[in-house]
Design a protein around this motif. Structure first.
Motif, PDB file in Angstrom:
ATOM      1  N   LYS A  38       0.830  -1.207   0.000  1.00 21.46           N
ATOM      2  CA  LYS A  38       0.000   0.000   0.000  1.00 21.46           C
ATOM      3  C   LYS A  38       0.863   1.255   0.000  1.00 21.46           C
ATOM      4  O   LYS A  38       0.615   2.167  -0.796  1.00 21.46           O
ATOM      5  CB  LYS A  38      -0.967  -0.021   1.178  1.00 21.46           C
ATOM      6  N   PRO A  39       1.885   1.366   0.853  1.00 16.58           N
ATOM      7  CA  PRO A  39       2.727   2.559   0.794  1.00 16.58           C
ATOM      8  C   PRO A  39       3.454   2.688  -0.548  1.00 16.58           C
ATOM      9  O   PRO A  39       3.629   3.804  -1.057  1.00 16.58           O
ATOM     10  CB  PRO A  39       3.733   2.372   1.921  1.00 16.58           C
ATOM     11  N   ILE A  40       3.870   1.549  -1.131  1.00 14.03           N
ATOM     12  CA  ILE A  40       4.548   1.613  -2.427  1.00 14.03           C
ATOM     13  C   ILE A  40       3.574   2.114  -3.488  1.00 14.03           C
ATOM     14  O   ILE A  40       3.906   2.991  -4.289  1.00 14.03           O
ATOM     15  CB  ILE A  40       5.142   0.246  -2.808  1.00 14.03           C
ATOM     16  N   LEU A  41       2.350   1.554  -3.484  1.00 14.88           N
ATOM     17  CA  LEU A  41       1.341   2.002  -4.453  1.00 14.88           C
ATOM     18  C   LEU A  41       0.963   3.467  -4.219  1.00 14.88           C
ATOM     19  O   LEU A  41       0.788   4.222  -5.189  1.00 14.88           O
ATOM     20  CB  LEU A  41       0.097   1.117  -4.379  1.00 14.88           C
ATOM     21  N   ASP A  42       0.843   3.857  -2.956  1.00 14.28           N
ATOM     22  CA  ASP A  42       0.541   5.260  -2.662  1.00 14.28           C
ATOM     23  C   ASP A  42       1.687   6.179  -3.145  1.00 14.28           C
ATOM     24  O   ASP A  42       1.439   7.246  -3.714  1.00 14.28           O
ATOM     25  CB  ASP A  42       0.333   5.464  -1.152  1.00 14.28           C
ATOM     26  N   ALA A  43       2.942   5.748  -2.922  1.00 12.15           N
ATOM     27  CA  ALA A  43       4.088   6.527  -3.370  1.00 12.15           C
ATOM     28  C   ALA A  43       4.086   6.623  -4.898  1.00 12.15           C
ATOM     29  O   ALA A  43       4.348   7.696  -5.468  1.00 12.15           O
ATOM     30  CB  ALA A  43       5.388   5.898  -2.865  1.00 12.15           C
ATOM     31  N   LEU A  44       3.790   5.500  -5.550  1.00 17.08           N
ATOM     32  CA  LEU A  44       3.715   5.512  -7.011  1.00 17.08           C
ATOM     33  C   LEU A  44       2.587   6.420  -7.497  1.00 17.08           C
ATOM     34  O   LEU A  44       2.743   7.166  -8.469  1.00 17.08           O
ATOM     35  CB  LEU A  44       3.520   4.090  -7.563  1.00 17.08           C
ATOM     36  N   GLN A  45       1.439   6.341  -6.800  1.00 22.62           N
ATOM     37  CA  GLN A  45       0.308   7.213  -7.183  1.00 22.62           C
ATOM     38  C   GLN A  45       0.657   8.691  -6.952  1.00 22.62           C
ATOM     39  O   GLN A  45       0.345   9.541  -7.789  1.00 22.62           O
ATOM     40  CB  GLN A  45      -0.948   6.833  -6.375  1.00 22.62           C
TER      41      GLN A  45
ATOM     42  N   GLY B 264       2.173  13.818  -9.122  1.00 20.49           N
ATOM     43  CA  GLY B 264       3.163  14.889  -9.209  1.00 20.49           C
ATOM     44  C   GLY B 264       3.635  15.096 -10.648  1.00 20.49           C
ATOM     45  O   GLY B 264       3.773  16.236 -11.116  1.00 20.49           O
ATOM     46  N   ILE B 265       3.871  13.984 -11.334  1.00 22.26           N
ATOM     47  CA  ILE B 265       4.293  14.086 -12.730  1.00 22.26           C
ATOM     48  C   ILE B 265       3.180  14.705 -13.570  1.00 22.26           C
ATOM     49  O   ILE B 265       3.432  15.572 -14.422  1.00 22.26           O
ATOM     50  CB  ILE B 265       4.711  12.697 -13.273  1.00 22.26           C
TER      51      ILE B 265
ATOM     52  N   SER C  84       1.429  21.864 -15.342  1.00 23.88           N
ATOM     53  CA  SER C  84       2.094  23.145 -15.095  1.00 23.88           C
ATOM     54  C   SER C  84       2.958  23.533 -16.295  1.00 23.88           C
ATOM     55  O   SER C  84       2.997  24.709 -16.684  1.00 23.88           O
ATOM     56  CB  SER C  84       2.974  23.070 -13.850  1.00 23.88           C
ATOM     57  N   ALA C  85       3.630  22.544 -16.880  1.00 21.55           N
ATOM     58  CA  ALA C  85       4.451  22.825 -18.057  1.00 21.55           C
ATOM     59  C   ALA C  85       3.575  23.283 -19.223  1.00 21.55           C
ATOM     60  O   ALA C  85       3.931  24.218 -19.953  1.00 21.55           O
ATOM     61  CB  ALA C  85       5.252  21.587 -18.446  1.00 21.55           C
ATOM     62  N   ASP C  86       2.415  22.626 -19.389  1.00 26.16           N
ATOM     63  CA  ASP C  86       1.487  23.051 -20.451  1.00 26.16           C
ATOM     64  C   ASP C  86       0.986  24.464 -20.199  1.00 26.16           C
ATOM     65  O   ASP C  86       0.924  25.284 -21.126  1.00 26.16           O
ATOM     66  CB  ASP C  86       0.299  22.080 -20.555  1.00 26.16           C
ATOM     67  N   LYS C  87       0.633  24.748 -18.929  1.00 24.85           N
ATOM     68  CA  LYS C  87       0.187  26.095 -18.581  1.00 24.85           C
ATOM     69  C   LYS C  87       1.305  27.113 -18.843  1.00 24.85           C
ATOM     70  O   LYS C  87       1.054  28.199 -19.377  1.00 24.85           O
ATOM     71  CB  LYS C  87      -0.252  26.163 -17.120  1.00 24.85           C
TER      72      LYS C  87
END
Length: 166
Positions: free
Chosen positions: A33-40, A45-46, A52-55
């Motif tokens: 769960k922490p790994i999946l949460d970190a990945l999510q 973030g990405i 943000s880059a598009d904006k």
């Protein structure tokens, strides 16, 4: 392979299966769960960074368009100012030429008037001198003529003969 089958024990297999299930449950609860949460979180973030880059890209395009418009407006204003300056220069030159021509015409007119006045004055003075000279000559001639009686008579007769009565 045969030795594996001979050494196979159901109790050991069950124990290993239970340990494996416990490890999987513990991994699921504490690690998975922490790994999946970190990945999510990383994926979010990405995604936010991409948005943000598009904006930022859109904002840069808007700024670039705004800068181009400002640059174009500045060029147009510069061109208008240069045109106005050229027009003012042409108008000033034209005005100066017109004023110079008017002044030259006025000076010529004044000079012509002065010449005409001087001419009239010279003619009047010449007439006056001619009249005085004519009177002096006539006076001398008349004295000479009238000093002698015979000459007087001849003069009177010649004048009468030249004069015709109407």
């Amino acid at each position: 392979m045969e030795t594996l089958l001979n050494d196979f024990s159901v109790g050991l297999f069950a124990m290993q299966a239970i340990v494996l299930l416990i490890v999987i449950l513990l991994m699921r609860k504490f690690a998975w769960k922490p790994i999946l949460d970190a990945l999510q979180d990383r994926e979010d973030g990405i995604q936010e960074a991409l948005e943000s880059a598009d904006k930022a890209k859109l904002e840069m395009q808007n700024l670039k368009a705004s800068n181009e418009k400002l640059l174009q407006d500045a060029r147009m204003e510069r061109d208008a100012m240069l045109k106005e300056a050229r027009d003012m220069k042409a108008e000033m030159i034209s005005t100066a030429k017109t004023e110079a021509q008017q002044q030259a015409d006025a000076m010529i007119s004044q000079a012509q008037e002065a010449i005409e006045l001087e001419k009239k004055a010279a003619i009047a003075e010449l007439k006056a001198q001619m009249a005085a000279l004519s009177i002096n000559i006539a006076e001398k001639v008349v004295r000479e003529e009238l000093s002698n009686k015979d000459k007087q008579m001849k003069l009177v007769e010649s004048m009468l003969s030249e004069t015709t009565l109407n």
